[in-house]
Motif scaffolding. Sequence first.
Motif, mmCIF file in Angstrom:
data_model
loop_
_atom_site.group_PDB
_atom_site.id
_atom_site.type_symbol
_atom_site.label_atom_id
_atom_site.label_comp_id
_atom_site.label_asym_id
_atom_site.label_seq_id
_atom_site.Cartn_x
_atom_site.Cartn_y
_atom_site.Cartn_z
ATOM 1 N N ASN A 1 49.460 110.212 25.098
ATOM 2 C CA ASN A 1 48.768 109.587 23.700
ATOM 3 C C ASN A 1 49.594 108.777 23.078
ATOM 4 N N LEU A 2 50.511 108.088 23.573
ATOM 5 C CA LEU A 2 51.504 107.361 22.892
ATOM 6 C C LEU A 2 50.536 106.017 22.248
ATOM 7 N N HIS A 3 49.629 105.595 22.975
ATOM 8 C CA HIS A 3 48.892 104.499 22.344
ATOM 9 C C HIS A 3 48.130 104.954 20.923
ATOM 10 N N HIS A 4 47.979 106.155 20.677
ATOM 11 C CA HIS A 4 47.521 106.505 19.296
ATOM 12 C C HIS A 4 48.712 106.606 18.140
ATOM 13 N N TRP A 5 49.831 106.366 18.790
ATOM 14 C CA TRP A 5 51.185 106.607 17.534
ATOM 15 C C TRP A 5 51.289 105.147 16.683
ATOM 16 N N ASN A 6 51.690 105.518 15.576
ATOM 17 C CA ASN A 6 51.666 104.418 14.638
ATOM 18 C C ASN A 6 52.770 103.306 15.509
ATOM 19 N N ASP A 7 52.273 102.019 15.517
ATOM 20 C CA ASP A 7 53.131 100.949 15.903
ATOM 21 C C ASP A 7 53.662 101.373 17.374
ATOM 22 N N TRP A 8 52.908 101.531 18.061
ATOM 23 C CA TRP A 8 53.296 102.383 19.286
ATOM 24 C C TRP A 8 53.967 101.586 20.319
ATOM 25 N N THR A 9 53.875 100.223 20.409
ATOM 26 C CA THR A 9 54.390 99.308 21.336
ATOM 27 C C THR A 9 55.732 98.852 20.989
ATOM 28 N N ASP A 10 56.065 99.274 19.585
ATOM 29 C CA ASP A 10 57.405 99.086 19.232
ATOM 30 C C ASP A 10 58.300 100.066 19.640
ATOM 31 N N ILE A 11 57.917 101.279 20.372
ATOM 32 C CA ILE A 11 58.801 102.389 20.672
ATOM 33 C C ILE A 11 59.553 101.962 22.081
ATOM 34 N N PRO A 12 58.609 101.591 22.942
ATOM 35 C CA PRO A 12 59.320 101.118 24.403
ATOM 36 C C PRO A 12 59.878 100.042 24.240
ATOM 37 N N GLU A 13 59.654 99.183 23.163
ATOM 38 C CA GLU A 13 60.498 97.895 23.090
ATOM 39 C C GLU A 13 61.680 98.242 22.700
ATOM 40 N N ALA A 14 62.011 99.393 21.992
ATOM 41 C CA ALA A 14 63.198 99.572 21.235
ATOM 42 C C ALA A 14 64.268 100.262 22.064
ATOM 43 N N ILE A 15 63.435 101.184 22.906
ATOM 44 C CA ILE A 15 64.346 102.123 23.652
ATOM 45 C C ILE A 15 63.937 102.538 24.797
ATOM 46 N N PRO A 16 64.770 102.824 26.073
ATOM 47 C CA PRO A 16 64.198 103.476 27.284
ATOM 48 C C PRO A 16 63.281 104.659 27.167
ATOM 49 N N LEU A 17 62.606 105.017 27.826
ATOM 50 C CA LEU A 17 61.840 106.261 27.663
ATOM 51 C C LEU A 17 61.754 107.312 28.855
ATOM 52 N N ALA A 18 62.239 108.359 28.675
ATOM 53 C CA ALA A 18 62.169 109.498 29.650
ATOM 54 C C ALA A 18 61.073 110.318 29.375
ATOM 55 N N ILE A 19 60.143 110.396 30.520
ATOM 56 C CA ILE A 19 58.877 111.180 30.171
ATOM 57 C C ILE A 19 59.166 112.433 31.264
ATOM 58 N N LEU A 20 59.202 113.395 30.735
ATOM 59 C CA LEU A 20 59.364 114.692 31.290
ATOM 60 C C LEU A 20 58.118 115.417 31.652
ATOM 61 N N ALA A 21 57.547 115.883 32.789
ATOM 62 C CA ALA A 21 56.532 116.398 33.166
ATOM 63 C C ALA A 21 55.961 117.645 32.114
ATOM 64 N N ARG A 22 54.786 117.738 32.014
ATOM 65 C CA ARG A 22 54.246 118.904 31.075
ATOM 66 C C ARG A 22 52.947 119.335 31.814
ATOM 67 N N PRO A 23 52.684 120.796 31.667
ATOM 68 C CA PRO A 23 51.488 121.100 32.611
ATOM 69 C C PRO A 23 50.098 120.662 31.980
ATOM 70 N N GLY A 24 49.510 119.995 33.299
ATOM 71 C CA GLY A 24 48.131 119.431 33.079
ATOM 72 C C GLY A 24 48.449 117.769 32.678
ATOM 73 N N PHE A 25 49.447 117.271 32.484
ATOM 74 C CA PHE A 25 49.550 115.959 31.821
ATOM 75 C C PHE A 25 50.204 114.884 32.885
ATOM 76 N N ALA A 26 50.530 115.310 34.093
ATOM 77 C CA ALA A 26 51.103 114.127 34.832
ATOM 78 C C ALA A 26 50.187 112.972 35.270
ATOM 79 N N MET A 27 48.966 113.255 35.746
ATOM 80 C CA MET A 27 48.088 112.096 35.886
ATOM 81 C C MET A 27 47.675 111.369 34.656
ATOM 82 N N ARG A 28 47.362 112.159 33.701
ATOM 83 C CA ARG A 28 47.032 111.454 32.204
ATOM 84 C C ARG A 28 48.136 110.481 31.622
ATOM 85 N N ALA A 29 49.261 111.067 32.117
ATOM 86 C CA ALA A 29 50.446 110.138 31.698
ATOM 87 C C ALA A 29 50.856 109.034 32.303
#
Length: 207
Positions: free
Chosen positions: A119-147
């Motif tokens: 759901n990152l694309h719903h966050w405020n100024d969301w593209t600024d986040i990955p442009e600022a820092i690397p992202l570690a995405i940890l699995a959560r139940p039911g969200f792997a494919m959606r992520a």
Amino acid sequence: MILPPPFGAGQRIGLFGGSFNPAHSGHRAVALYALKRLALDWVWWLVSPQNPLKDAGDYRDYDERLKITRLVARHPRFVVTDLEEQLGTRTTAATLAALTPVLRRGRFVWIMGADSFANLHHWNDWTDIPEAIPLAILARPGFAMRALESPAALRYESRRIATEEARELPGAPPPAWCFIPMPLRSESSTAIRERAKKRKQIVMTAS
């Protein structure tokens, strides 16, 4: 002037942000797994005063959330901080922008669940986040494919780091991200709050 936790220049540090309303063992499991897989020196838990995407009326007192988070996050390499309260920021993008001088001194990575990344694309100024820092995405139940099929994943598909190379993520030039499978946990802050409400209703009815 903000007072970040002390750290050595070049150390590998995970920023684990959230409302932690309340913090629970699932959060701790994510932080522990990230600590190991990313070979981090520290994990800083950033307890947010208010998530702009959530109802403010459903929040516990900030000091109470800090207290509970510190109890849950007891570990020699975990530090629970009120950096966002110090900064007066209410969005992740604004927090990272304010922390730019700090980020330059270490090898930082942002730790988040697959549900948040989906759901990152719903966050405020969301593209600024990955442009600022690397992202570690940890699995959560039911969200792997959606992520992995999310707008963020598709936009930054060419910047994905393979899971087996996760240790290369801290300090990688952003944008960079890595999806990290882990043993799944069913705990959620929402479920904990709902159980607390039901207990309160039962007590009120009984009295």
